[in-house]
Scaffold this motif. Structure first.
Motif, PDB file in Angstrom:
ATOM      1  N   VAL A  57       0.799  -1.232   0.000  1.00 33.55           N
ATOM      2  CA  VAL A  57       0.000   0.000   0.000  1.00 33.55           C
ATOM      3  C   VAL A  57       0.826   1.274   0.000  1.00 33.55           C
ATOM      4  CG1 VAL A  57      -1.942  -1.163   1.122  1.00 33.55           C
ATOM      5  CG2 VAL A  57      -0.208  -0.015   2.542  1.00 33.55           C
ATOM      6  N   SER A  58       2.160   1.186   0.059  1.00 37.16           N
ATOM      7  CA  SER A  58       3.001   2.385   0.052  1.00 37.16           C
ATOM      8  C   SER A  58       4.412   1.997  -0.354  1.00 37.16           C
ATOM      9  CB  SER A  58       3.003   3.073   1.428  1.00 37.16           C
ATOM     10  OG  SER A  58       3.373   2.170   2.450  1.00 37.16           O
ATOM     11  N   ILE A  59       5.269   3.012  -0.507  1.00 36.95           N
ATOM     12  CA  ILE A  59       6.671   2.834  -0.870  1.00 36.95           C
ATOM     13  C   ILE A  59       7.512   3.350   0.293  1.00 36.95           C
ATOM     14  CG2 ILE A  59       8.504   3.511  -2.472  1.00 36.95           C
ATOM     15  CD1 ILE A  59       6.221   3.999  -4.550  1.00 36.95           C
ATOM     16  N   LEU A  60       8.401   2.504   0.798  1.00 39.31           N
ATOM     17  CA  LEU A  60       9.157   2.839   2.006  1.00 39.31           C
ATOM     18  C   LEU A  60      10.577   3.294   1.669  1.00 39.31           C
ATOM     19  CD1 LEU A  60       9.146   2.779   5.162  1.00 39.31           C
ATOM     20  CD2 LEU A  60      10.103   0.479   4.991  1.00 39.31           C
ATOM     21  N   VAL A  61      10.959   4.471   2.190  1.00 39.72           N
ATOM     22  CA  VAL A  61      12.327   4.978   2.055  1.00 39.72           C
ATOM     23  C   VAL A  61      12.777   5.513   3.414  1.00 39.72           C
ATOM     24  CG1 VAL A  61      11.958   5.579  -0.365  1.00 39.72           C
ATOM     25  CG2 VAL A  61      11.641   7.326   1.394  1.00 39.72           C
ATOM     26  N   LEU A  62      14.082   5.726   3.553  1.00 39.70           N
ATOM     27  CA  LEU A  62      14.640   6.241   4.799  1.00 39.70           C
ATOM     28  C   LEU A  62      14.744   7.762   4.768  1.00 39.70           C
ATOM     29  CD1 LEU A  62      17.522   3.663   5.427  1.00 39.70           C
ATOM     30  CD2 LEU A  62      15.218   3.676   6.419  1.00 39.70           C
ATOM     31  N   ALA A  63      14.653   8.369   5.937  1.00 39.26           N
ATOM     32  CA  ALA A  63      14.697   9.829   6.028  1.00 39.26           C
ATOM     33  C   ALA A  63      16.052  10.388   5.613  1.00 39.26           C
ATOM     34  CB  ALA A  63      14.352  10.278   7.446  1.00 39.26           C
ATOM     35  N   GLN A  64      17.122   9.637   5.880  1.00 40.26           N
ATOM     36  CA  GLN A  64      18.463  10.120   5.562  1.00 40.26           C
ATOM     37  C   GLN A  64      19.113   9.187   4.545  1.00 40.26           C
ATOM     38  OE1 GLN A  64      20.851  11.655   8.845  1.00 40.26           O
ATOM     39  NE2 GLN A  64      19.136  11.289  10.236  1.00 40.26           N
ATOM     40  N   GLY A  65      19.175   9.645   3.296  1.00 33.04           N
ATOM     41  CA  GLY A  65      19.775   8.857   2.242  1.00 33.04           C
ATOM     42  C   GLY A  65      21.002   9.531   1.668  1.00 33.04           C
ATOM     43  N   GLU A  66      21.260   9.271   0.405  1.00 29.10           N
ATOM     44  CA  GLU A  66      22.441   9.849  -0.235  1.00 29.10           C
ATOM     45  C   GLU A  66      22.212  11.289  -0.664  1.00 29.10           C
ATOM     46  OE1 GLU A  66      24.187   7.459  -3.261  1.00 29.10           O
ATOM     47  OE2 GLU A  66      24.031   5.614  -2.117  1.00 29.10           O
ATOM     48  N   THR A  67      20.997  11.595  -1.135  1.00 30.28           N
ATOM     49  CA  THR A  67      20.651  12.949  -1.546  1.00 30.28           C
ATOM     50  C   THR A  67      19.237  13.253  -1.088  1.00 30.28           C
ATOM     51  OG1 THR A  67      19.848  12.202  -3.696  1.00 30.28           O
ATOM     52  CG2 THR A  67      22.152  12.876  -3.582  1.00 30.28           C
ATOM     53  N   LEU A  68      18.866  14.528  -1.127  1.00 31.92           N
ATOM     54  CA  LEU A  68      17.512  14.919  -0.750  1.00 31.92           C
ATOM     55  C   LEU A  68      16.496  14.361  -1.744  1.00 31.92           C
ATOM     56  CD1 LEU A  68      18.267  18.587   0.302  1.00 31.92           C
ATOM     57  CD2 LEU A  68      17.401  16.782   1.804  1.00 31.92           C
ATOM     58  N   LEU A  69      15.324  14.017  -1.250  1.00 29.83           N
ATOM     59  CA  LEU A  69      14.351  13.275  -2.044  1.00 29.83           C
ATOM     60  C   LEU A  69      13.637  14.109  -3.091  1.00 29.83           C
ATOM     61  CD1 LEU A  69      12.850  11.094   0.822  1.00 29.83           C
ATOM     62  CD2 LEU A  69      14.190  10.265  -1.130  1.00 29.83           C
ATOM     63  N   GLY A  70      13.745  15.423  -3.026  1.00 26.70           N
ATOM     64  CA  GLY A  70      13.101  16.245  -4.031  1.00 26.70           C
ATOM     65  C   GLY A  70      13.823  16.293  -5.361  1.00 26.70           C
ATOM     66  N   ARG A  71      15.071  15.817  -5.411  1.00 29.71           N
ATOM     67  CA  ARG A  71      15.877  15.925  -6.623  1.00 29.71           C
ATOM     68  C   ARG A  71      15.222  15.202  -7.797  1.00 29.71           C
ATOM     69  NH1 ARG A  71      21.048  17.726  -5.258  1.00 29.71           N
ATOM     70  NH2 ARG A  71      21.237  18.123  -7.484  1.00 29.71           N
ATOM     71  N   ARG A  72      15.421  15.752  -8.993  1.00 30.61           N
ATOM     72  CA  ARG A  72      14.658  15.304 -10.152  1.00 30.61           C
ATOM     73  C   ARG A  72      14.927  13.851 -10.555  1.00 30.61           C
ATOM     74  NH1 ARG A  72      11.916  18.777 -13.660  1.00 30.61           N
ATOM     75  NH2 ARG A  72      11.688  20.882 -12.797  1.00 30.61           N
ATOM     76  N   HIS A  73      16.090  13.318 -10.210  1.00 33.06           N
ATOM     77  CA  HIS A  73      16.325  11.936 -10.627  1.00 33.06           C
ATOM     78  C   HIS A  73      15.431  10.952  -9.878  1.00 33.06           C
ATOM     79  CE1 HIS A  73      19.322  12.561  -7.346  1.00 33.06           C
ATOM     80  NE2 HIS A  73      19.026  11.326  -7.027  1.00 33.06           N
ATOM     81  N   PHE A  74      14.752  11.423  -8.801  1.00 31.47           N
ATOM     82  CA  PHE A  74      13.783  10.576  -8.107  1.00 31.47           C
ATOM     83  C   PHE A  74      12.374  10.723  -8.673  1.00 31.47           C
ATOM     84  CE2 PHE A  74      16.807  11.084  -4.381  1.00 31.47           C
ATOM     85  CZ  PHE A  74      17.250   9.771  -4.399  1.00 31.47           C
TER      86      PHE A  74
END
Length: 354
Positions: free
Chosen positions: A153-170
């Motif tokens: 029902v959702s997609i799980l990611v961690l709060a602290q990754g390699e780059t900020l999650l707003g970046r366009r490659h995501f």
């Protein structure tokens, strides 16, 4: 089956790579696990022996990890804490390894293990898709592979990754999330690519856990100011184990700063606080608020949305004592919404799986 209380954050534990995931890995990684003796990929964000990672009465007597026994999780979540349904969020080292191909195969194994050995054994359970954000293309492959199973029902990611999650490659990940009605669940935790604190490395585990709110704040700003919600207006983002009471001051400051420097981000046409209320949701454990009713009511009022709050126990993490995971002093109107209505609105695939 009546839906009376949906627990949006339960943590099943991977017993070990060799003991739990080996049957679900590809032949290559089965060989690698055996030849390299790979095991124990627990995130240092949640070491199993740390008290926070497992309340004493939720730790199996045989010394295995808290959350690793399905029957014990069922008893805790459903019988003791009163959930009618629960969403499983697996926190394991697949989200943190540097090798993207290894991460992808381990994420696939985790999702297949959860489907076969948890979801198939209890119709009250749902799960988040664990994805390798180390490589968005591989994350997309895993989402496409699992999206047909509405028990996810959702997609799980961690709060602290390699780059900020707003970046366009995501963004291709968010395109699929919106397409399949899968909210992005950002959970406390780190890949340890950089210091947990924005000002450097802390000396103590206590400091790391306390300042994790900074990571959630950074991710909110990144997703808003990079323009994610202008492109994907129906995307929902769930902050899991983020805390709650920091939100009012953060929202006020975000609005004030946006008014002063918005020329830099002309595509953000609304106040950040309004976007937060529309697109973000937050689980209610831990609930870091004062102990009196008036202060709690003021925090809720200052946040300005009764739709943002989601019931969660964070089982087996030790966020409260006793049998009632609902934070004290919440207005009744909030409790009624956060237990059923808000989760069903946030996770629309829940109703598809009933």
């Amino acid at each position: 089956m009546a839906v009376t209380r949906i627990d949006c954050d339960i943590h099943p534990a991977v017993g070990g790579t060799r003991t739990t995931l080996l049957p679900y890995l590809s032949d290559h990684w089965k060989e690698q696990v055996a030849s390299r003796a790979i095991d124990g990929l627990d995130l240092t964000s949640y070491p199993p022996s740390m008290p926070l990672s497992g309340r004493a009465d939720w730790r199996p007597s045989n010394g295995t990890k808290p959350g690793s026994d399905l029957a014990m999780v069922q008893k805790g979540a459903f019988e003791q804490l009163g959930a009618s349904h629960a969403i499983l969020n697996v926190l394991y080292g697949a989200q943190a390894v540097f090798d993207a191909y290894m991460a992808a195969d381990f994420c696939k194994a985790i999702n297949d293990w959860i489907a076969a050995e948890w979801l198939s054994r209890d119709p009250r359970l749902r799960a988040s898709i664990v994805v390798p954000m180390q490589d968005p293309d591989l994350a997309i492959e895993e989402i496409e592979r699992r999206a047909g199973d509405v028990r996810f029902v959702s997609i799980l990611v961690l709060a602290q990754g390699e780059t900020l999650l707003g970046r366009r490659h995501f963004w291709p990940v968010y395109r699929l999330a919106e397409k399949y009605k899968l909210p992005l669940a950002i959970h406390a935790g780190t890949q340890y690519r950089q210091a947990p604190s924005s000002a450097g490395w802390p000396s103590h585990r206590y400091e790391y856990y306390f300042v994790e709110a900074q990571a959630f704040q950074a991710q909110i700003l990144s997703l808003i100011y990079e323009g994610v919600f202008g492109k994907f207006p129906d995307l929902k983002v769930v902050l899991m184990e983020s805390g709650v009471s920091w939100l009012p001051a953060f929202m006020w400051r975000a609005n004030k700063t946006w008014r002063g420097v918005r020329v830099e981000v002309p595509w953000v046409e609304r106040e950040p606080a309004a976007i937060i209320r529309d697109n973000f949701r937050v689980t209610m454990q831990p609930f870091d608020a004062p102990a009196d009713t008036k202060s709690v009511e003021e925090i809720i009022d200052q946040i300005g949305s009764e739709e943002m709050f989601l019931f969660a126990s964070d089982y087996p993490h030790w966020q409260f004592d006793g049998d009632d995971p609902i934070p004290p002093n919440l207005p009744k109107s909030i409790i009624d919404k956060m237990c059923v209505d808000n989760p069903l609105e946030t996770f629309p695939r829940l109703s598809l799986a009933n």
